[in-house]
Design a protein around this motif. Structure first.
Motif, mmCIF file in Angstrom:
data_model
loop_
_atom_site.group_PDB
_atom_site.id
_atom_site.type_symbol
_atom_site.label_atom_id
_atom_site.label_comp_id
_atom_site.label_asym_id
_atom_site.label_seq_id
_atom_site.Cartn_x
_atom_site.Cartn_y
_atom_site.Cartn_z
ATOM 1 N N ARG A 1 1.850 1.677 -3.530
ATOM 2 C CA ARG A 1 0.712 2.146 -4.317
ATOM 3 C C ARG A 1 0.460 3.630 -4.086
ATOM 4 O O ARG A 1 0.168 4.378 -5.031
ATOM 5 C CB ARG A 1 -0.528 1.331 -3.977
ATOM 6 N N ARG A 2 0.582 4.090 -2.840
ATOM 7 C CA ARG A 2 0.420 5.524 -2.582
ATOM 8 C C ARG A 2 1.502 6.318 -3.288
ATOM 9 O O ARG A 2 1.242 7.414 -3.806
ATOM 10 C CB ARG A 2 0.438 5.800 -1.081
ATOM 11 N N ALA B 1 4.559 9.102 1.152
ATOM 12 C CA ALA B 1 3.623 7.987 1.004
ATOM 13 C C ALA B 1 3.567 7.101 2.243
ATOM 14 O O ALA B 1 2.751 6.186 2.305
ATOM 15 C CB ALA B 1 4.013 7.146 -0.210
ATOM 16 N N ARG C 1 3.609 0.444 -9.116
ATOM 17 C CA ARG C 1 2.302 -0.199 -9.093
ATOM 18 C C ARG C 1 2.433 -1.721 -9.179
ATOM 19 O O ARG C 1 1.769 -2.446 -8.432
ATOM 20 C CB ARG C 1 1.437 0.322 -10.251
ATOM 21 N N SER D 1 3.790 -3.127 -5.968
ATOM 22 C CA SER D 1 2.818 -2.982 -4.883
ATOM 23 C C SER D 1 1.853 -4.165 -4.889
ATOM 24 O O SER D 1 1.364 -4.588 -3.829
ATOM 25 C CB SER D 1 2.036 -1.672 -5.030
ATOM 26 N N THR E 1 1.961 9.859 -10.108
ATOM 27 C CA THR E 1 1.043 10.136 -11.205
ATOM 28 C C THR E 1 0.505 11.562 -11.112
ATOM 29 O O THR E 1 0.398 12.268 -12.127
ATOM 30 C CB THR E 1 -0.115 9.121 -11.189
ATOM 31 N N GLU E 2 0.183 11.998 -9.898
ATOM 32 C CA GLU E 2 -0.307 13.360 -9.710
ATOM 33 C C GLU E 2 0.739 14.403 -10.094
ATOM 34 O O GLU E 2 0.398 15.481 -10.581
ATOM 35 C CB GLU E 2 -0.703 13.568 -8.244
ATOM 36 N N PHE F 1 2.908 5.470 -6.084
ATOM 37 C CA PHE F 1 2.497 5.487 -7.486
ATOM 38 C C PHE F 1 1.471 6.588 -7.725
ATOM 39 O O PHE F 1 1.555 7.345 -8.714
ATOM 40 C CB PHE F 1 1.925 4.128 -7.886
ATOM 41 N N ASP F 2 0.501 6.691 -6.848
ATOM 42 C CA ASP F 2 -0.536 7.711 -7.011
ATOM 43 C C ASP F 2 0.055 9.115 -6.927
ATOM 44 O O ASP F 2 -0.306 10.001 -7.722
ATOM 45 C CB ASP F 2 -1.619 7.527 -5.942
ATOM 46 N N LEU F 3 0.952 9.340 -5.988
ATOM 47 C CA LEU F 3 1.592 10.656 -5.868
ATOM 48 C C LEU F 3 2.427 10.979 -7.104
ATOM 49 O O LEU F 3 2.417 12.110 -7.603
ATOM 50 C CB LEU F 3 2.473 10.688 -4.617
ATOM 51 N N GLU G 1 0.816 -1.203 0.000
ATOM 52 C CA GLU G 1 0.000 0.000 0.000
ATOM 53 C C GLU G 1 0.857 1.263 0.000
ATOM 54 O O GLU G 1 0.478 2.281 -0.588
ATOM 55 C CB GLU G 1 -0.936 -0.029 1.208
#
Length: 490
Positions: free
Chosen positions: A81-82, A203, A121, A124, A88-89, A84-86, A78
């Motif tokens: 994954r966080r 993250a 990702r 993760s 991407t942003e 990855f999200d950051l 996780e």
């Protein structure tokens, strides 16, 4: 540096060493300059680590090792994954940062953010899938348990050509497996890794799990870390000569090693190939990242019956390329990493021409500022040319005619390297034969780009050891334990 957006971005990047969750200066306060290869300007000064700093980073990794290994796999996943999200942003900021310090066109840098993010990702998702097996031994007298465990503290050495992807390709599987790490980015491009470390901390990555040391003295710093008996894993991406040196050092501690080393990729075009697709694939395989990729096609082996047409089509397309700073609109060819890279490309072109190659385009040095070399096409490159033996690492496309399949295979395999090959043919049986006959760890069949986070990346022969990416990638950071228990029914 006059662009306020770039100035603002650079101000958000730390300038110290990341050790034990803190950013701090190097011992003695020394710094190294990071320059923009398109202008030669210094864009930021960062800490210049000493061997003592390297040991301190390993101390932090060792202190965090037991707790991180005991962290549930889902929790580790996780965090990745966080991250990855950051990422991407903040794709635009990271892409711009890479273009500033490495020079690649901004469009390609955005593509690297996507590619590099996929390792976060992918791994993760792999973290909670680490598994073993259980079964009755053949004699029926006991039960066999096979379990997988983190290998331990890792030292990860990344190159300058893909500052984000080469970092995430090593960091993500190490963290997913439960390992802590010290990462040493290349001196020329440390900023992206420093930004990534900051992002991972945001993250939720605990202090000490990932440590970053930047240095202008990689030899002494690496020796201090590799020579420490607490280190259990070494992963390196770079040249084969440096890889051999590191392997010798790693032998003392019997370290687990992953080596992604040099390449000399053949790009084979048969007489029945779809030339439109072959030309498009050639441009991607050669000029991606300005030719500065271990997967870049180095030798274009083209059937004699279509060699002239292929060369003409490629030359026409390459003539449309535009050189310049990667932030400029429409630029397809940015600078090489430094002046030494320019000199190498120029030398290889001169050698080939002196031996009889036909210079179809480019080849002339470009006046400064910046480390630019023009996109170049050479035809009829003769045997013995240095660029057929050496990894070019520049925007030089060299065409060599061949007469039949056996000759193509012989020429393609005539190298100490075996990272990747590319083949264009409409004949499915021939394509299958080339899969069997070409001595490379990867192959693109009617495709000019093969890299994917879900696939095992790595080579044969002097191109390296181990694999990165895919289900194979996390195994590089795991040890296997076999346990025998008594028959519970006895």
């Amino acid at each position: 540096m006059t662009d306020p957006r770039e100035t603002q971005l650079l101000a958000t990047v730390p300038d110290g060493l990341h050790i034990g969750g803190h950013w701090r200066p190097a011992t003695g306060g020394a710094t190294l300059a990071v320059t923009d290869p398109a202008t030669g300007d210094v864009v930021k000064n960062v800490a210049d680590a000493t061997p003592a700093d390297g040991t301190a980073a390993l101390d932090a990794a060792c202190d965090a090792a037991d707790h991180w290994a005991a962290t549930p796999p889902r929790a580790r996943g996780e965090i990745l994954r966080r991250a990855f999200d950051l990422l991407t942003e903040r794709a635009d900021q990271v892409a711009l940062l890479m273009t500033i310090e490495m020079g690649k066109p901004l469009a390609e840098a955005r593509g690297e953010v996507t590619y590099g993010g996929e390792f976060l990702r992918w791994f993760s998702e792999e973290a909670p899938r680490i598994a073993g097996r259980y079964g009755v031994n053949p004699e029926g007298t006991g039960r066999m348990i096979v379990s997988r465990h983190p290998v331990g503290p890792c030292y990860l050495i990344t190159p300058w050509n893909f500052p984000l992807a080469m970092a995430t390709r090593k960091i993500a599987p190490a963290l997913a497996a439960g390992c802590t790490a010290v990462v040493k980015p290349a001196e020329a491009t440390p900023l992206t890794t420093m930004y990534l470390a900051q992002l991972l901390a945001e993250a939720g990555l605990p202090a000490g799990v990932l440590n970053v040391v930047t240095t202008s003295s990689p030899g002494p710093v690496s020796e201090a870390i590799i020579g420490d008996p607490r280190l259990r894993k070494l992963s390196f991406t770079g040249s084969t000569p440096v890889g051999r040196t590191l392997l010798r050092q790693a032998a003392g501690g019997v370290l687990r090693t992953s080596m992604e080393l040099g390449g000399n990729a053949p790009f084979v075009v048969f007489e029945d190939a779809d030339l439109d697709k072959a030309v498009q694939g050639a441009l991607a395989a050669k000029f991606r990242n300005i030719g500065q990729a271990c997967t870049a096609a180095n030798r274009f082996l083209v059937h004699r019956s279509v060699a002239a047409e292929f060369t003409e089509r490629v030359t026409k397309r390459v003539a449309e390329f535009r050189s310049g700073r990667g932030t400029e609109e429409g630029v397809t060819i940015g600078p090489l990493i430094d002046d030494a890279a320019v000199a190498k490309s120029a030398s290889l072109v001169r050698d080939a021409v002196d031996r009889g190659a036909v210079l179809r385009l480019g080849g002339e040095l470009v006046a400064g500022p910046g480390s630019f070399f023009p996109a170049t096409v050479l035809g009829d490159v003769p045997a013995g040319s240095e660029l057929l033996r050496e990894e070019i690492f520049g925007p030089v496309l060299a065409v060599v005619p061949f007469d039949d399949e056996d000759e193509a295979v012989r020429l393609a395999n005539d190298t100490e390297y075996g990272l990747v090959s590319y083949v264009y043919t409409r004949d499915l049986a021939r394509g299958q034969r080339m899969i069997e006959r070409l001595a490379t760890g990867m192959m693109g069949l009617n495709l000019g780009v093969v890299s994917n986070a879900a696939a095992p990346f790595g080579g044969w022969k002097s191109s390296g050891l181990g694999r990165e990416g895919g289900v194979e990638g996390i195994a590089e950071y795991l040890e296997t334990k076999y346990t025998l228990t008594p028959d519970p029914f006895a």
